[in-house]
Structures are given as C-alpha cells and as structure tokens.
Write a protein that holds these residues in place. Sequence first.
Motif, short mmCIF file in Angstrom:
data_model
loop_
_atom_site.label_atom_id
_atom_site.label_comp_id
_atom_site.label_asym_id
_atom_site.label_seq_id
_atom_site.Cartn_x
_atom_site.Cartn_y
_atom_site.Cartn_z
N LEU A 59 0.82 -1.22 0.00
CA LEU A 59 0.00 0.00 0.00
C LEU A 59 0.85 1.26 0.00
O LEU A 59 0.73 2.11 -0.88
CB LEU A 59 -0.89 0.02 1.24
CG LEU A 59 -2.23 -0.71 1.22
CD1 LEU A 59 -2.97 -0.44 2.51
CD2 LEU A 59 -3.06 -0.30 0.03
N LEU A 60 1.72 1.37 1.00
CA LEU A 60 2.46 2.62 1.21
C LEU A 60 3.58 2.81 0.20
O LEU A 60 3.70 3.87 -0.42
CB LEU A 60 3.02 2.64 2.63
CG LEU A 60 3.79 3.90 3.04
CD1 LEU A 60 2.87 5.11 3.01
CD2 LEU A 60 4.38 3.72 4.43
N GLY A 61 4.42 1.80 0.04
CA GLY A 61 5.61 1.94 -0.79
C GLY A 61 5.35 1.82 -2.28
O GLY A 61 5.99 2.51 -3.08
N TYR A 62 4.42 0.96 -2.66
CA TYR A 62 4.20 0.70 -4.09
C TYR A 62 3.01 1.46 -4.67
O TYR A 62 2.99 1.76 -5.86
CB TYR A 62 4.01 -0.80 -4.33
CG TYR A 62 5.29 -1.58 -4.26
CD1 TYR A 62 6.08 -1.77 -5.38
CD2 TYR A 62 5.74 -2.11 -3.05
CE1 TYR A 62 7.27 -2.48 -5.32
CE2 TYR A 62 6.93 -2.81 -2.97
CZ TYR A 62 7.69 -3.00 -4.11
OH TYR A 62 8.88 -3.68 -4.04
N THR A 63 2.00 1.76 -3.84
CA THR A 63 0.81 2.45 -4.34
C THR A 63 0.72 3.87 -3.85
O THR A 63 -0.03 4.68 -4.40
CB THR A 63 -0.47 1.67 -3.94
OG1 THR A 63 -0.26 0.27 -4.12
CG2 THR A 63 -1.65 2.08 -4.79
N GLY A 64 1.46 4.21 -2.80
CA GLY A 64 1.44 5.56 -2.28
C GLY A 64 0.22 5.88 -1.43
O GLY A 64 -0.18 7.03 -1.30
N ILE A 65 -0.39 4.84 -0.83
CA ILE A 65 -1.58 5.02 0.00
C ILE A 65 -1.17 4.96 1.47
O ILE A 65 -0.57 3.97 1.91
CB ILE A 65 -2.63 3.93 -0.28
CG1 ILE A 65 -3.12 4.02 -1.73
CG2 ILE A 65 -3.81 4.05 0.68
CD1 ILE A 65 -4.05 2.90 -2.13
N VAL A 66 -1.50 5.99 2.22
CA VAL A 66 -1.22 6.01 3.65
C VAL A 66 -2.47 5.54 4.38
O VAL A 66 -3.53 6.16 4.28
CB VAL A 66 -0.84 7.42 4.13
CG1 VAL A 66 -0.56 7.41 5.63
CG2 VAL A 66 0.37 7.92 3.37
N SER A 67 -2.35 4.43 5.10
CA SER A 67 -3.49 3.86 5.81
C SER A 67 -3.09 3.58 7.26
O SER A 67 -1.97 3.14 7.53
CB SER A 67 -3.95 2.56 5.14
OG SER A 67 -4.88 1.87 5.94
N PHE A 68 -4.03 3.82 8.17
CA PHE A 68 -3.81 3.50 9.58
C PHE A 68 -4.72 2.35 10.04
O PHE A 68 -4.91 2.15 11.23
CB PHE A 68 -4.08 4.73 10.45
CG PHE A 68 -3.08 5.84 10.24
CD1 PHE A 68 -1.74 5.65 10.55
CD2 PHE A 68 -3.48 7.05 9.73
CE1 PHE A 68 -0.81 6.66 10.35
CE2 PHE A 68 -2.56 8.08 9.54
CZ PHE A 68 -1.22 7.87 9.85
N ALA A 69 -5.26 1.61 9.07
CA ALA A 69 -6.19 0.53 9.40
C ALA A 69 -5.58 -0.85 9.23
O ALA A 69 -6.30 -1.84 9.27
CB ALA A 69 -7.45 0.65 8.54
N HIS A 70 -4.27 -0.91 9.05
CA HIS A 70 -3.68 -2.21 8.71
C HIS A 70 -3.76 -3.19 9.88
O HIS A 70 -3.96 -4.38 9.67
CB HIS A 70 -2.23 -2.02 8.26
CG HIS A 70 -1.84 -2.97 7.20
ND1 HIS A 70 -2.47 -3.05 5.99
CD2 HIS A 70 -0.89 -3.96 7.16
CE1 HIS A 70 -1.93 -3.99 5.25
NE2 HIS A 70 -0.99 -4.57 5.95
N THR A 71 -3.60 -2.70 11.09
CA THR A 71 -3.72 -3.60 12.23
C THR A 71 -5.16 -4.08 12.41
O THR A 71 -5.39 -5.13 13.02
CB THR A 71 -3.24 -2.93 13.53
OG1 THR A 71 -3.87 -1.65 13.66
CG2 THR A 71 -1.75 -2.74 13.50
N MET A 72 -6.12 -3.34 11.90
CA MET A 72 -7.51 -3.79 11.94
C MET A 72 -7.67 -5.06 11.12
O MET A 72 -8.30 -6.04 11.57
CB MET A 72 -8.43 -2.70 11.41
CG MET A 72 -9.90 -3.10 11.33
SD MET A 72 -10.92 -1.77 10.64
CE MET A 72 -10.33 -1.72 8.94
#
Length: 350
Positions: A59-72
Amino acid sequence: MVRFLLSGDAPRSRILAVLLALVLVGLAFAPFIFPGVRALHTAATICIFILLVASYDLLLGYTGIVSFAHTMFFGLGAYGVALASVHMGRGWDALAVGTLAGALAATVLAWLIGLFSLRVRAIFFAMITLAVASAVAVLVSQLYQLTGGEDGLTYQIPRELTPAFRFGELFGVRLNGRLLNYYLVFFTCLALFLLLLRIVNSPFGRVLQAIRENDFRAEAIGYRVVVYRTAATCMSAAIAALAGSLYAIWLRYVGPDTTLSFEIMIDVLLMVVIGGMGTMYGAVIGATIFVLAQNYLQNLMGLAAEATAGLPLIPDLVDPNRWLMWLGVLFVLSVYFFPTGIVGRLRAGR
C-alpha cells in the motif's frame, strides 16, 4: 530457479544479498541454531511481521496510500481463528474456517473503505482509515460476550501443533508440535512473501508504481486509478489478515492489545521506514532489526550497564529501563543516515 522465485527482483547489492541470506537461514533453522522458548517465539514473530510489513508496503511503498487501518485487518484474521476455535473446538477445520473467514472479512471491509474513500485526497483517506480502525477496536472491546473484551480469547488448537505432541529428538532439539507450529508459520509466511514479490513485479505492480509516481498521468493514459488502488487495498488487507491468523495460531491467545493496538501500527510504520519503502526486501530487514531490538536490546543494555559499573555516567545512560529511549535514538539515526531505508541505501551505494 532463485531468480524465478524472486520474480526477477534481485537484491542488486552484495551486502543486501548476504543479509537476506542470513535472515533466511537463521529463520529456517532457528529451532536448531537458537534453542529456547524465547528465541523460537522471536523467530516466529519476525516471520509474521515480515509478512505484515510487506503487505503494508504494498500500500504505502508501491501504491502511495497512507493507511492507519492495517492492524484492523491483522486483528480480523486473528479473531477469525480465535472465534472459530472457540465455537468449533480444536481442529484443523476450525483453523481453516477461521482463516478464510478472517481474510474474507478483511477483504470486504477493505473494498468498502476503498470504494468510498480512495477518491479523496491522501490525508483524508488516512484519517478515514484511522477512524474506522479506532471504531473496530472499541467495538471489539465492548462486545465482551463475543470477543472476550479487554481480556481477549484463549482457545485450543490441534494437538499436533502443541508441545504435548512429541515425536522424537534431533541434534538435541525436541521434535514436538511447537516445532511443527513454527514451520507452519515459517513456510506460510515465505510462500505469501514470494507471492507479494510476484505481484509487485507483475504488470499490475508496475501500474501501482505509476499511480504512486503520478496518479493524474496514470488516469490520463487510461488506467482506472480508483480500481487499481482498491484492488491493492484488498490484496494488502487479505495478506495482513492471513498474517493475523498465523499469529493467532502461534500465540493461542487473541486480545485487543496483541492484534488491534495502534502501537502495532506505529511499529509497522517504523519497520517500513527503517527497511525502505517500495521494496519488499525492506520488510525483511526492517522487521528483523526491529523485533530483535524489541526483544534483546534491554538485555544487551543490562550487560553493558554491568560491564561499565565502575565508570561515571555511562551505567546510567545504558540502564535497561532506558531501552525505549535508545530504540528511538536508533530509529532517528537510521532515518538520518538511511533516508531511503537500509535497502534503498545499499542499492544506491552499489
């Protein structure tokens, strides 16, 4: 054969290749090289977090999406196994149903979040994911009768995966179900990591990188940016849920603090930054360094404090109770000297 397994994504650095080989050999033979319950638990945790960090880097490195729901998503996978084991009893069918249910729930939730949120700007999407993750964590804590609340759930897994199942001894190491459990974790994480490598080096992965660099240009040449971002979010969520399922099988306990805590999300972010964003090998290096530091830095500082007991000031600086401070110092230094992460620095210096 090795090039095929790595999907043509070679380390491109001798030092990096040696480090990756050391990590692979160390994890593959951890029960025999590093005997002891703590060492085996550390090795299993490294395997699981390598997979979790790699899925987040998609998500973050390859798509550039910042998400805070990954631990969910990680927690959904863990609770899927826990609930299935509690209600279906100890059995392989419970593990299979729980794992599939957790991955499916994570995928559907990621699809819904992506469908309604990925059209907005990056910072707003990050805030939406943070709100959803916080709501899920509160919900899990409140539904005590179903999830065990803050106390979590303790359950039984198949006897073949527990220390009670013994079947011999090899090189002075007892062969039991705990060993089988570890290799279930190791080989599953290895297979899923290689799958992620294949995804990011496929035409689909190239489009994700194009979207990361310039989403307007990618849209202009005909790629449906929202569709690709949503697909990447769903894949990342499913892999994170599988990592959570493995963690639940290994621990035989699930609780909000072990799977849904925001501290885990911060740790994952740190591992991605330390290892290097936009490279799956960064997940290997970052997770290994961070988990080892979490588990052994305090012990090393205790030894250093004893060795320098006769010196002024130094024993106070290396006091074991200050291990979190030094972990923070190590992180700051790694960001300063390796702004593109350890893997990025090693590849650039080739």
